[in-house]
Design an enzyme around this catalytic site. Structure first.
Site, PDB file in Angstrom:
ATOM      1  N   HIS A   1      -9.048  -5.532   3.846  1.00 14.61           N
ATOM      2  CA  HIS A   1      -8.734  -4.200   4.536  1.00 14.61           C
ATOM      3  C   HIS A   1      -7.283  -4.024   4.887  1.00 14.61           C
ATOM      4  O   HIS A   1      -6.418  -4.877   4.976  1.00 14.61           O
ATOM      5  CB  HIS A   1      -9.347  -4.280   6.013  1.00 14.61           C
ATOM      6  CG  HIS A   1      -9.782  -2.977   6.475  1.00 14.61           C
ATOM      7  ND1 HIS A   1      -8.838  -2.159   7.400  1.00 14.61           N
ATOM      8  CD2 HIS A   1     -10.870  -2.124   6.603  1.00 14.61           C
ATOM      9  CE1 HIS A   1      -9.178  -1.066   7.561  1.00 14.61           C
ATOM     10  NE2 HIS A   1     -10.616  -0.850   7.098  1.00 14.61           N
TER      11      HIS A   1
ATOM     12  N   ASP B   1     -18.150  -3.024   4.891  1.00 17.53           N
ATOM     13  CA  ASP B   1     -19.104  -2.774   3.390  1.00 17.53           C
ATOM     14  C   ASP B   1     -19.522  -3.791   2.890  1.00 17.53           C
ATOM     15  O   ASP B   1     -20.492  -3.874   1.893  1.00 17.53           O
ATOM     16  CB  ASP B   1     -18.159  -2.167   2.419  1.00 17.53           C
ATOM     17  CG  ASP B   1     -17.599  -0.623   2.822  1.00 17.53           C
ATOM     18  OD1 ASP B   1     -16.410  -0.582   2.798  1.00 17.53           O
ATOM     19  OD2 ASP B   1     -18.688   0.109   3.234  1.00 17.53           O
TER      20      ASP B   1
HETATM   21  C1  SDX Z   1     -13.115   1.142   3.811  1.00 14.63           C
HETATM   22  O1  SDX Z   1      -8.810   2.363   6.001  1.00 14.63           O
HETATM   23  C2  SDX Z   1     -10.144   2.227   6.706  1.00 14.63           C
HETATM   24  O2  SDX Z   1     -10.175   2.051   7.534  1.00 14.63           O
HETATM   25  C3  SDX Z   1     -11.195   1.975   5.628  1.00 14.63           C
HETATM   26  C4  SDX Z   1     -12.438   1.713   6.290  1.00 14.63           C
HETATM   27  C5  SDX Z   1     -13.083   2.870   6.959  1.00 14.63           C
HETATM   28  O3  SDX Z   1     -13.862   2.653   8.271  1.00 14.63           O
HETATM   29  O4  SDX Z   1     -12.741   4.061   7.036  1.00 14.63           O
HETATM   30  O5  SDX Z   1     -12.605   0.457   6.926  1.00 14.63           O
HETATM   31  C6  SDX Z   1     -13.788   1.529   5.170  1.00 14.63           C
HETATM   32  O6  SDX Z   1     -12.605   1.664   3.079  1.00 14.63           O
HETATM   33  C7  SDX Z   1     -13.188  -0.670   4.068  1.00 14.63           C
HETATM   34  C8  SDX Z   1     -12.457  -1.265   2.557  1.00 14.63           C
HETATM   35  C9  SDX Z   1     -13.442  -1.008   1.367  1.00 14.63           C
HETATM   36  N1  SDX Z   1     -12.909  -1.405   0.196  1.00 14.63           N
HETATM   37  C10 SDX Z   1     -13.214  -2.538  -0.383  1.00 14.63           C
HETATM   38  O7  SDX Z   1     -14.063  -3.487   0.018  1.00 14.63           O
HETATM   39  C11 SDX Z   1     -12.541  -2.548  -1.899  1.00 14.63           C
HETATM   40  C12 SDX Z   1     -12.058  -4.163  -2.142  1.00 14.63           C
HETATM   41  N2  SDX Z   1     -10.858  -4.079  -1.263  1.00 14.63           N
HETATM   42  C13 SDX Z   1      -9.562  -3.900  -1.744  1.00 14.63           C
HETATM   43  O8  SDX Z   1      -9.530  -2.637  -2.654  1.00 14.63           O
HETATM   44  C14 SDX Z   1      -8.592  -3.610  -0.688  1.00 14.63           C
HETATM   45  O9  SDX Z   1      -8.619  -4.810   0.062  1.00 14.63           O
HETATM   46  C15 SDX Z   1      -8.326  -2.593   0.273  1.00 14.63           C
HETATM   47  C16 SDX Z   1      -8.169  -1.236  -0.502  1.00 14.63           C
HETATM   48  C17 SDX Z   1      -9.417  -2.303   1.292  1.00 14.63           C
HETATM   49  C18 SDX Z   1      -7.123  -2.681   1.131  1.00 14.63           C
HETATM   50  O10 SDX Z   1      -6.123  -2.349   0.288  1.00 14.63           O
HETATM   51  P1  SDX Z   1      -4.655  -2.669   0.447  1.00 14.63           P
HETATM   52  O11 SDX Z   1      -4.465  -2.755   2.014  1.00 14.63           O
HETATM   53  O12 SDX Z   1      -3.787  -1.728  -0.058  1.00 14.63           O
HETATM   54  O13 SDX Z   1      -4.117  -4.088   0.073  1.00 14.63           O
HETATM   55  P2  SDX Z   1      -3.506  -4.395  -1.158  1.00 14.63           P
HETATM   56  O14 SDX Z   1      -4.480  -3.735  -2.357  1.00 14.63           O
HETATM   57  O15 SDX Z   1      -2.319  -4.294  -1.428  1.00 14.63           O
HETATM   58  O16 SDX Z   1      -3.896  -5.962  -1.169  1.00 14.63           O
HETATM   59  C19 SDX Z   1      -3.033  -6.677  -0.921  1.00 14.63           C
HETATM   60  C20 SDX Z   1      -3.333  -8.011  -1.797  1.00 14.63           C
HETATM   61  C21 SDX Z   1      -3.181  -7.753  -3.253  1.00 14.63           C
HETATM   62  O17 SDX Z   1      -2.515  -9.086  -3.686  1.00 14.63           O
HETATM   63  P3  SDX Z   1      -0.856  -9.165  -4.096  1.00 14.63           P
HETATM   64  O18 SDX Z   1      -0.728  -7.751  -4.879  1.00 14.63           O
HETATM   65  O19 SDX Z   1      -0.394  -9.159  -2.797  1.00 14.63           O
HETATM   66  O20 SDX Z   1      -0.669 -10.167  -4.940  1.00 14.63           O
HETATM   67  O21 SDX Z   1      -4.548  -8.629  -1.644  1.00 14.63           O
HETATM   68  C22 SDX Z   1      -5.162  -8.550  -2.882  1.00 14.63           C
HETATM   69  C23 SDX Z   1      -4.402  -7.421  -3.698  1.00 14.63           C
HETATM   70  O22 SDX Z   1      -4.656  -8.028  -5.070  1.00 14.63           O
HETATM   71  N3  SDX Z   1      -6.610  -7.969  -2.471  1.00 14.63           N
HETATM   72  C24 SDX Z   1      -7.751  -8.580  -3.076  1.00 14.63           C
HETATM   73  C25 SDX Z   1      -8.514  -7.684  -2.515  1.00 14.63           C
HETATM   74  N4  SDX Z   1      -8.179  -6.948  -1.784  1.00 14.63           N
HETATM   75  C26 SDX Z   1      -6.845  -7.140  -1.751  1.00 14.63           C
HETATM   76  N5  SDX Z   1      -7.951  -9.406  -3.868  1.00 14.63           N
HETATM   77  C27 SDX Z   1      -9.094  -9.685  -4.370  1.00 14.63           C
HETATM   78  N6  SDX Z   1     -10.275  -9.072  -3.813  1.00 14.63           N
HETATM   79  C28 SDX Z   1     -10.054  -8.309  -2.912  1.00 14.63           C
HETATM   80  N7  SDX Z   1     -11.013  -7.352  -2.160  1.00 14.63           N
END
Ligand code: SDX
Length: 431
Positions: free
Chosen positions: A308, A366
């Site tokens: 998140h 989720d």
């Molecule tokens: C919702 O914003 C909100 O409030 C949203 C929400 C709401 O109520 O409105 O809470 C609802 O959208 C919840 C999130 C649902 N999405 C997912 O579950 C999809 C999987 N999650 C990721 O796509 C990700 O964690 C996000 C999109 C939720 C957050 O992305 P960020 O904040 O941009 O974080 P990032 O992509 O920069 O990740 C940071 C690091 C990265 O690695 P590095 O580049 O630092 O090496 O963490 C890794 C990412 O690769 N990472 C993951 C991961 N999520 C982040 N690695 C593996 N699996 C994951 N799920």
């Protein structure tokens, strides 16, 4: 917001700027950069808005480090346990918990607007039967502005109020109709003698061929899922609604824009993607293979329902959702649901893994919601529409807060341009 008279000093090429600091009632201070470009001839750069406050709001507060989520100051776990969705809608819209008479009046106003204009049925028949329900919702909610002309003038407080009630009341009906249409079943009209969640379940699962009794366990679980998804500060879809609203677009168009944004798998589409991931994993012995893929930078696979932007400790909604999943599946006699077992083991393994711990990744809202929704009988394609039904009140509350302030400035970010510098046109003969 209090003007602390404190300032942040920024020195650029020998020039020093004093930027005001504003202090919130909760959360980090903000550095006000509204005058930065005029005074310093520079932009800030923040793709994804990781460090940017886009507005002032009094609706929802999130503390990502503490795993805290407050709606008008009330913790989400208390609201999920003690309140119900329409009462939370009232709280989000008007700022205070309603008295008994206020609540009854609000519930009556919503209940008596749940039917949609009969001609809107024609929109559904224009879609293929296998259209994703989010595609249908996006189209039909946007089309509401073609039917409810008497509540599209954003400058009229009464019309804003009517549009708000209409959307909270009608979006579940539209979502249920999209579900029925995808199954080739007849639409089921809403009933005024049912509560919000029961009405939605009946519109989704009742058929003319037999009576339908709402299961109170499922109705309570449905209402809790609505409550947990109602609002969440300035998330991507809410920011989309605010940006659309900043141009003066009518409320139905703004909510349709929010639906479009929510659909993405990184946002509201994650509940569908998460259940499909659990289905693909299939059994606990395949979990290590997927954990490995999630950690592989060369593999686009991510653990859906994990991570998140704001929560860096735990998502309080996921805690409530996990408890609800255990309760609902046990009450339904399906506690040995393989996907629930895979989800729990996946959570356990991931939370013990250095990669996820170092990146502060853990289940979000989720991760468990889809397991409950599937146990209720919904296909994965209905998970995000249900999220949209719930979040409609959050989008509307945030949109109303912005429009009520008056003198709304259109949202217009700038950019870091790294394209071609000025050059003259070359005729095709000379290229
Ligand atoms: C919702 O914003 C909100 O409030 C949203 C929400 C709401 O109520 O409105 O809470 C609802 O959208 C919840 C999130 C649902 N999405 C997912 O579950 C999809 C999987 N999650 C990721 O796509 C990700 O964690 C996000 C999109 C939720 C957050 O992305 P960020 O904040 O941009 O974080 P990032 O992509 O920069 O990740 C940071 C690091 C990265 O690695 P590095 O580049 O630092 O090496 O963490 C890794 C990412 O690769 N990472 C993951 C991961 N999520 C982040 N690695 C593996 N699996 C994951 N799920």
């Amino acid at each position: 917001m209090t003007d602390s008279k404190r300032t942040a000093t920024l020195t650029i090429d020998g020039r020093t700027l004093e930027l005001p600091i504003h202090s919130p009632t909760m959360g980090p201070d903000v550095v006000d950069i509204t005058k930065l470009y005029a005074q310093g001839d520079v932009f800030t750069h923040d793709p994804g808005f990781t460090s940017t406050s886009a507005c002032e709001s009094q609706i929802t507060f999130i503390d990502g480090d503490k795993g805290q989520l407050l709606h008008r100051g009330y913790p989400i776990d208390q609201l999920a346990e003690k309140s119900h969705y329409l009462e939370v809608c009232y709280l989000l819209l008007y700022g205070e918990l309603p008295g008994a008479d206020q609540l009854e009046d609000f519930e009556n106003r919503v209940t008596n607007h749940t039917m949609v204009h009969e001609q809107m049925m024609n929109f559904f028949r224009g879609f293929r039967r296998d259209a994703h329900p989010m595609a249908i919702m996006n189209g039909v909610v946007g089309a509401m502005s073609a039917f409810y002309h008497d509540s599209t003038d954003i400058n009229d407080p009464w019309q804003r109020e009517v549009a708000s009630i209409r959307m909270i009341a009608k979006v579940p009906t539209i979502a249920a109709y999209a579900f029925k249409y995808s199954m080739g079943q007849p639409f089921v009209y809403p009933r005024n003698d049912l509560d919000y969640a029961s009405n939605f379940l009946r519109m989704c699962f009742a058929v003319p061929a037999e009576d339908y009794e709402v299961n109170p366990i499922l109705a309570r679980a449905m209402d809790r899922i609505f409550t947990l998804h109602a609002d969440h500060e300035q998330n991507a879809s809410t920011s989309t609604v605010r940006l659309a609203g900043s141009s003066g677009a009518n409320p139905f168009a703004c909510i349709a824009a929010g639906i479009a944004c929510l659909w993405g798998p990184a946002h509201g589409g994650a509940n569908q993607a998460c259940l499909e991931m659990l289905e693909e994993i299939g059994s606990v012995d395949r979990i290590p293979e997927f954990i490995k893929r999630a950690k592989d930078k060369n593999d686009p696979f991510r653990l859906m329902g994990f991570g998140h932007r704001v929560y860096k400790n735990f998502d309080p909604r996921a805690v409530v959702m996990k408890k609800s999943a255990d309760e609902v599946l046990a009450l339904l006699g399906v506690e040995d649901n393989p996907k629930l077992q895979v989800a729990k083991e996946l959570e356990r393994i991931a939370l013990e893994d250095e990669y996820f711990a170092s990146k502060k990744l853990f289940p979000n809202v989720d991760f468990y919601s889809g397991i409950i929704l599937e146990a209720m009988g919904f296909p994965t394609s209905m998970f995000t529409p249900i999220f949209a039904v719930s979040r409609t009140v959050g989008w509307i509350a945030q949109w109303k807060e912005m429009v009520n302030e008056g003198n709304v400035k259109i949202g217009r970010p700038r950019q870091l341009y790294t394209g071609a510098t000025t050059r003259d046109y070359v005729d095709v003969e000379s290229r």
